[in-house]
Design a protein around this motif. Structure first.
Motif, short mmCIF file in Angstrom:
data_model
loop_
_atom_site.label_atom_id
_atom_site.label_comp_id
_atom_site.label_asym_id
_atom_site.label_seq_id
_atom_site.Cartn_x
_atom_site.Cartn_y
_atom_site.Cartn_z
N ASN A 55 4.58 4.35 -8.27
CA ASN A 55 3.75 3.40 -9.01
C ASN A 55 4.55 2.15 -9.38
O ASN A 55 4.49 1.64 -10.52
CB ASN A 55 3.15 4.07 -10.25
N ASP A 56 5.34 1.68 -8.40
CA ASP A 56 6.14 0.46 -8.51
C ASP A 56 7.29 0.57 -9.51
O ASP A 56 7.84 -0.46 -9.92
CB ASP A 56 5.26 -0.75 -8.86
N ASP A 102 -0.13 9.21 -2.54
CA ASP A 102 -0.12 8.36 -1.34
C ASP A 102 1.29 7.83 -1.15
O ASP A 102 1.83 7.16 -2.04
CB ASP A 102 -1.10 7.20 -1.52
N ARG A 104 4.43 6.10 1.41
CA ARG A 104 4.98 5.40 2.58
C ARG A 104 6.44 5.81 2.75
O ARG A 104 7.22 5.76 1.79
CB ARG A 104 4.93 3.87 2.36
N GLU A 116 8.00 5.04 -1.05
CA GLU A 116 7.13 4.39 -2.03
C GLU A 116 5.87 5.23 -2.19
O GLU A 116 5.20 5.51 -1.19
CB GLU A 116 6.76 2.98 -1.57
N SER A 117 5.56 5.62 -3.41
CA SER A 117 4.38 6.46 -3.64
C SER A 117 3.49 5.88 -4.72
O SER A 117 3.96 5.31 -5.71
CB SER A 117 4.81 7.87 -4.07
N VAL A 118 2.18 6.03 -4.51
CA VAL A 118 1.19 5.84 -5.56
C VAL A 118 0.77 7.24 -5.96
O VAL A 118 0.18 7.97 -5.15
CB VAL A 118 -0.02 5.00 -5.07
N ASP A 226 -3.42 1.31 6.12
CA ASP A 226 -3.20 1.54 4.69
C ASP A 226 -2.59 0.29 4.09
O ASP A 226 -1.72 -0.34 4.69
CB ASP A 226 -2.26 2.73 4.46
N PHE A 228 -0.86 -0.84 0.44
CA PHE A 228 -0.43 -0.75 -0.95
C PHE A 228 -0.59 -2.15 -1.54
O PHE A 228 -0.19 -3.13 -0.92
CB PHE A 228 1.03 -0.33 -1.04
N ASN A 229 -1.18 -2.24 -2.72
CA ASN A 229 -1.41 -3.56 -3.31
C ASN A 229 -1.40 -3.47 -4.84
O ASN A 229 -1.42 -2.39 -5.42
CB ASN A 229 -2.75 -4.13 -2.82
N SER A 243 -0.71 -0.58 -9.96
CA SER A 243 -0.48 -0.02 -8.62
C SER A 243 -1.77 0.52 -8.03
O SER A 243 -2.53 1.22 -8.71
CB SER A 243 0.56 1.09 -8.69
N MET A 245 -3.85 1.56 -3.94
CA MET A 245 -3.74 1.84 -2.51
C MET A 245 -5.13 1.87 -1.92
O MET A 245 -6.06 2.40 -2.50
CB MET A 245 -3.06 3.20 -2.33
#
Length: 271
Positions: A55-56, A102, A104, A116-118, A226, A228-229, A243, A245
C-alpha cells in the motif's frame, strides 16, 4: 582482434542471462503463491537489492503480509515479458483474516528485485472477500488465440481511457457487451448479465489519476492489463489519493471484466 571481441561476447552473454521468458515468470509466480500460502518469503528467488512495499509503504519483507501464512482460495496471474513483471491477484476468504492481495513482482536477471502489493482487508473500500471469491471463480480468462490478440498499446489505451473517464465524462471508453465490474466485493454483472454494467459516473471535479502514479502490467496472451494507481477523492482523510489497483480483461479491443481494489485509511474511507 581477440581483445576487441571479448567485451562484445561478454555483453551478449549478459543479455542472454537476462532474457525474460513467460515460463520463468510463471515458475517464479507459482513460488510466490506458495510463499504467500505458507508465509515463507525465503522460497522466492530474491535479489540482494530487494525492495518491498505494501500500500505504497516500504517495509522489510519480514514485516509484510507475505511473511504470514494466508490461505490462497483463488489466484490469477498476468505475465509481462516485455517489462519482466508478473502480477497476481490472490483471494483469501476462508482464513481467520480474509484478504484480497494484488502483487507485482519485478525481475532483474531472473531475480525478484521489487515486490509491490495492494493488500486489502476489513474496512477497505467495499471489502468482502467471500463475495470477491464467488465472482472471480466464474470469470473466463482463457488464452486468446495468437491471431486475435490485441497489442500492448490497445490494452494500455483501454485501461487508461477507463481511468481518465472518471475525471472527464467525454472520454470514450471501449466497453464490451457484456462488461462486468468487481469493485471490492460488489459485482455489477449480477444486475444485467448480458449488458455493459462497467460504466462509471464522472467524479466531482477536479479529479485526476496522475499518469506518473500508474504502474502497468500487460499480458497480450490473456488480454490482461493491471494498473496500480493512486485513487484521489474516495478517502476523506486522504484527498490526494490512496493505494488502488485496477485489473482488466480485454477481448477484441473491448473491456470484458474490471476488478478494483482500493485501500482506506479509515473504515470505509470515511463514507
Amino acid at each position: 582482434m581477440t581483445h576487441l571481441l571479448l567485451p562484445v561476447l561478454l555483453a551478449l552473454a549478459s543479455q542472454g542471462s537476462a532474457a525474460c521468458t513467460r515460463s520463468m515468470l510463471q515458475d517464479a509466480t507459482a513460488l510466490y503463491i506458495r510463499a504467500q500460502a505458507g508465509g515463507k518469503p525465503d522460497l522466492l528467488p530474491l535479489g540482494s537489492n530487494l525492495s518491498y512495499a505494501e500500500n505504497d509503504v516500504s517495509m522489510p519483507i519480514t514485516k509484510g503480509v507475505i511473511s504470514t501464512a494466508v490461505p490462497v482460495d483463488f489466484n490469477r496471474s498476468l505475465y509481462d515479458t516485455t517489462q519482466c513483471i508478473s502480477f497476481t491477484e490472490i483471494t483469501s476468504a476462508t482464513g481467520t483474516h480474509p484478504y484480497v492481495i494484488d502483487t507485482r513482482l519485478l525481475f532483474t536477471d531472473d531475480k525478484i528485485t521489487k515486490i509491490e502489493s495492494v493488500v486489502a482487508d476489513a474496512g477497505d473500500w467495499i471489502f468482502d472477500a467471500t463475495s470477491h471469491l464467488s465472482h472471480v471463480k466464474t470469470e473466463k480468462w482463457d488464452p486468446i488465440p495468437s491471431t486475435n490478440r490485441d497489442t500492448r498499446s490497445v490494452l494500455k489505451a483501454a485501461g487508461d481511457a477507463y481511468l481518465d473517464s472518471w475525471g472527464d465524462g467525454k472520454v470514450s471508453v471501449p466497453y464490451g457487451t457484456p462488461c462486468a465490474r468487481l469493485e471490492g466485493g460488489s459485482y455489477t454483472g449480477d444486475r444485467q448479465p448480458n449488458a455493459n454494467t462497467c460504466k462509471m459516473p464522472e467524479f466531482p471535479q477536479p479529479f485526476n489519476i496522475a499518469m506518473d502514479t500508474r504502474k502497468y502490467t500487460i499480458d497480450e496472451e490473456l488480454g490482461g492489463l493491471d494498473i496500480f494507481n493512486n485513487f484521489p477523492f474516495i478517502d476523506k482523510t486522504r484527498p490526494n489519493g490512496t493505494s488502488s489497483m485496477n485489473l482488466f480483461r480485454v477481448e477484441a479491443g473491448k473491456i470484458r471484466y474490471i476488478h478494483e481494489t482500493t485501500i482506506c485509511a479509515t473504515k470505509g474511507c470515511g463514507r
